[in-house]
Enzyme design. Structure first.
Site, PDB file in Angstrom:
ATOM      1  N   ARG A   1      -0.033  -2.329  -7.008  1.00 53.76           N
ATOM      2  CA  ARG A   1      -0.327  -3.362  -5.838  1.00 53.76           C
ATOM      3  C   ARG A   1      -1.202  -4.427  -6.606  1.00 53.76           C
ATOM      4  O   ARG A   1      -1.292  -5.668  -6.558  1.00 53.76           O
ATOM      5  CB  ARG A   1      -1.099  -2.845  -4.639  1.00 53.76           C
ATOM      6  CG  ARG A   1      -1.633  -3.771  -3.650  1.00 53.76           C
ATOM      7  CD  ARG A   1      -2.138  -3.022  -2.374  1.00 53.76           C
ATOM      8  NE  ARG A   1      -2.907  -3.474  -1.507  1.00 53.76           N
ATOM      9  CZ  ARG A   1      -2.482  -4.467  -0.417  1.00 53.76           C
ATOM     10  NH1 ARG A   1      -1.096  -4.387  -0.220  1.00 53.76           N
ATOM     11  NH2 ARG A   1      -3.190  -4.992   0.499  1.00 53.76           N
TER      12      ARG A   1
ATOM     13  N   HIS B   1      -1.893   2.293  -6.126  1.00 54.19           N
ATOM     14  CA  HIS B   1      -2.565   0.999  -6.010  1.00 54.19           C
ATOM     15  C   HIS B   1      -2.656   0.134  -7.112  1.00 54.19           C
ATOM     16  O   HIS B   1      -2.779  -1.085  -6.887  1.00 54.19           O
ATOM     17  CB  HIS B   1      -4.247   1.340  -5.669  1.00 54.19           C
ATOM     18  CG  HIS B   1      -4.599   0.548  -4.479  1.00 54.19           C
ATOM     19  ND1 HIS B   1      -4.119   0.341  -3.205  1.00 54.19           N
ATOM     20  CD2 HIS B   1      -5.552  -0.426  -4.761  1.00 54.19           C
ATOM     21  CE1 HIS B   1      -4.709  -0.728  -2.711  1.00 54.19           C
ATOM     22  NE2 HIS B   1      -5.658  -1.237  -3.559  1.00 54.19           N
TER      23      HIS B   1
ATOM     24  N   LYS C   1      -2.372  -1.887   8.029  1.00 53.73           N
ATOM     25  CA  LYS C   1      -3.581  -1.445   8.539  1.00 53.73           C
ATOM     26  C   LYS C   1      -3.494  -2.219   9.882  1.00 53.73           C
ATOM     27  O   LYS C   1      -3.161  -3.427  10.276  1.00 53.73           O
ATOM     28  CB  LYS C   1      -4.938  -1.678   7.647  1.00 53.73           C
ATOM     29  CG  LYS C   1      -4.965  -1.377   6.532  1.00 53.73           C
ATOM     30  CD  LYS C   1      -6.224  -1.450   5.716  1.00 53.73           C
ATOM     31  CE  LYS C   1      -6.296  -0.501   4.591  1.00 53.73           C
ATOM     32  NZ  LYS C   1      -7.581  -0.713   3.950  1.00 53.73           N
TER      33      LYS C   1
ATOM     34  N   ARG D   1       0.880  -1.281  -0.037  1.00 46.42           N
ATOM     35  CA  ARG D   1      -0.102   0.084  -0.023  1.00 46.42           C
ATOM     36  C   ARG D   1       0.945   1.195  -0.003  1.00 46.42           C
ATOM     37  O   ARG D   1       2.238   1.247   0.454  1.00 46.42           O
ATOM     38  CB  ARG D   1      -0.802   0.261   1.174  1.00 46.42           C
ATOM     39  CG  ARG D   1      -1.853  -1.278   1.356  1.00 46.42           C
ATOM     40  CD  ARG D   1      -2.536  -0.892   2.628  1.00 46.42           C
ATOM     41  NE  ARG D   1      -3.456  -2.081   2.806  1.00 46.42           N
ATOM     42  CZ  ARG D   1      -3.319  -3.215   3.329  1.00 46.42           C
ATOM     43  NH1 ARG D   1      -2.141  -3.640   4.137  1.00 46.42           N
ATOM     44  NH2 ARG D   1      -4.323  -4.220   3.560  1.00 46.42           N
TER      45      ARG D   1
ATOM     46  N   HIS E   1      -3.861  -9.112   3.793  1.00 46.45           N
ATOM     47  CA  HIS E   1      -5.448  -9.028   3.775  1.00 46.45           C
ATOM     48  C   HIS E   1      -5.692 -10.011   5.146  1.00 46.45           C
ATOM     49  O   HIS E   1      -4.807 -10.925   5.449  1.00 46.45           O
ATOM     50  CB  HIS E   1      -6.047  -9.623   2.743  1.00 46.45           C
ATOM     51  CG  HIS E   1      -5.954  -8.776   1.482  1.00 46.45           C
ATOM     52  ND1 HIS E   1      -6.876  -8.931   0.573  1.00 46.45           N
ATOM     53  CD2 HIS E   1      -5.479  -7.320   1.248  1.00 46.45           C
ATOM     54  CE1 HIS E   1      -6.821  -7.982  -0.462  1.00 46.45           C
ATOM     55  NE2 HIS E   1      -5.848  -7.156   0.167  1.00 46.45           N
TER      56      HIS E   1
ATOM     57  N   TYR F   1      -6.037 -17.451  11.278  1.00 49.11           N
ATOM     58  CA  TYR F   1      -5.255 -17.508  10.137  1.00 49.11           C
ATOM     59  C   TYR F   1      -3.722 -18.068  10.448  1.00 49.11           C
ATOM     60  O   TYR F   1      -2.988 -17.446  11.472  1.00 49.11           O
ATOM     61  CB  TYR F   1      -5.152 -16.260   9.548  1.00 49.11           C
ATOM     62  CG  TYR F   1      -4.414 -15.711   8.234  1.00 49.11           C
ATOM     63  CD1 TYR F   1      -5.071 -16.198   7.098  1.00 49.11           C
ATOM     64  CD2 TYR F   1      -2.922 -15.661   8.022  1.00 49.11           C
ATOM     65  CE1 TYR F   1      -4.541 -16.045   5.622  1.00 49.11           C
ATOM     66  CE2 TYR F   1      -2.586 -15.760   6.865  1.00 49.11           C
ATOM     67  CZ  TYR F   1      -3.173 -15.811   5.762  1.00 49.11           C
ATOM     68  OH  TYR F   1      -2.558 -15.755   4.614  1.00 49.11           O
TER      69      TYR F   1
END
Length: 303
Positions: free
Chosen positions: A249, A246, A174, A150, A272, A281
């Protein structure tokens, strides 16, 4: 029968009855295998070819879109799935074709567009490496495209988070979450040139001592500056696409998946969240992530 048994029969059908080339056969098989990976990732490992529905397929296409996969690539994957389910209908293995009524993603103009690999190379070749800014900009675009970052992750990238000896960088994504991403040979090469020949000789402003990419005043680059660098370069080479940071990406993910990379590995590199309903995960082994980058990324070869 489960997926692998049907895939074996599908391969024989494509090879013997349709006389497709080995490359085409592998592409069809990869399309179905991506769906199987998605079902496992989304907590639906028990869905079989007999029980898969149009809802599963639509959710899968939506997931590819969330990864940033181009509409044209989504359409190609859907084409492979349609061929697979038509084969199962011919074999009378299923009573209803779940892909029959699904329309291909629209291929109209997208904002931002996804770049082809030749277009990426054209952009990189358009940078003037005789200037300090050009040397820095080459490193910026190599890292953007080579690692799928990003724009905020790029501007915040720190010198202390470059682990070139093992072929990784650490980024802060994030929600303050960190992840290690494999970095390819070309991105390492041009970043090292920038650090050694340009950054080392700058007067760096307080607060930016550990920031990798700096402006000419020795301060951290802004997101807006990255946008302008890319827009100016696109205009210089007369690229007829509306691109942004972006876009690189999106192109990173598209080119990896088109090349046959594992969906879970791409998802991890992009940072993600898990798509499983429980949000559990399992992070993949770093050696495996690096092997995916080397094998499937167009500029990851040779590392």
């Amino acid at each position: 029968m489960h997926w692998q048994s049907y895939l074996k029969n599908f391969k024989s059908y494509l090879t013997l009855e349709r006389s497709l080339s080995g490359h085409s056969v592998e592409a069809y098989l990869h399309d179905v295998q991506k769906l199987v990976q998605y079902l496992e990732l989304s907590g639906q490992p028990n869905v079989t070819p007999e029980t898969v529905t149009d809802v599963h397929l639509l959710d899968f296409l939506y997931y590819l879109g969330e990864l940033g996969i181009a509409a044209s690539s989504q359409a190609r994957v859907l084409s492979g799935l349609k061929s697979f389910f038509r084969f199962l209908m011919l074999e009378q293995a299923i009573g209803q074709d779940p892909a029959a009524l699904i329309e291909s993603p629209r291929l109209g103009r997208k904002l931002p567009d996804t770049l082809s690999f030749p277009e990426v190379e054209q952009l990189l070749a358009g940078i003037d490496l005789s200037t300090p800014e050009g040397t820095r900009n080459r490193a910026i675009l190599e890292v953007l495209y080579g690692c799928g970052l990003r724009v905020s992750e790029l501007t915040d990238l720190k010198v202390s988070e470059l682990y070139f000896d093992i072929g990784f960088i650490r980024v802060f994504g994030k929600g303050g979450k960190t992840r290690l991403i494999p970095i390819g040979r070309d991105a390492i090469k041009y970043t090292q040139i920038y650090v050694e020949e340009i950054r080392r000789h700058q007067t760096i402003q307080k607060g930016s001592e550990d920031i990798l990419f700096l402006n000419r005043r020795g301060k951290q680059l802004t997101r807006t500056m990255i946008f302008l660098i890319i827009k100016d370069l696109a205009a210089k080479i007369r690229l007829q696409k509306n691109i942004s940071p972006h876009t690189f990406r999106h192109s990173f993910a598209t080119h990896l998946i088109e090349g046959g990379a594992d969906l879970r590995a791409v998802q991890e590199m992009l940072g993600h969240e898990s798509i499983t309903t429980t949000e559990i995960y399992t992070h993949l082994d770093r050696d495996y992530l690096k092997s995916v980058m080397v094998e499937f990324h167009p500029r990851g070869k040779g590392r």
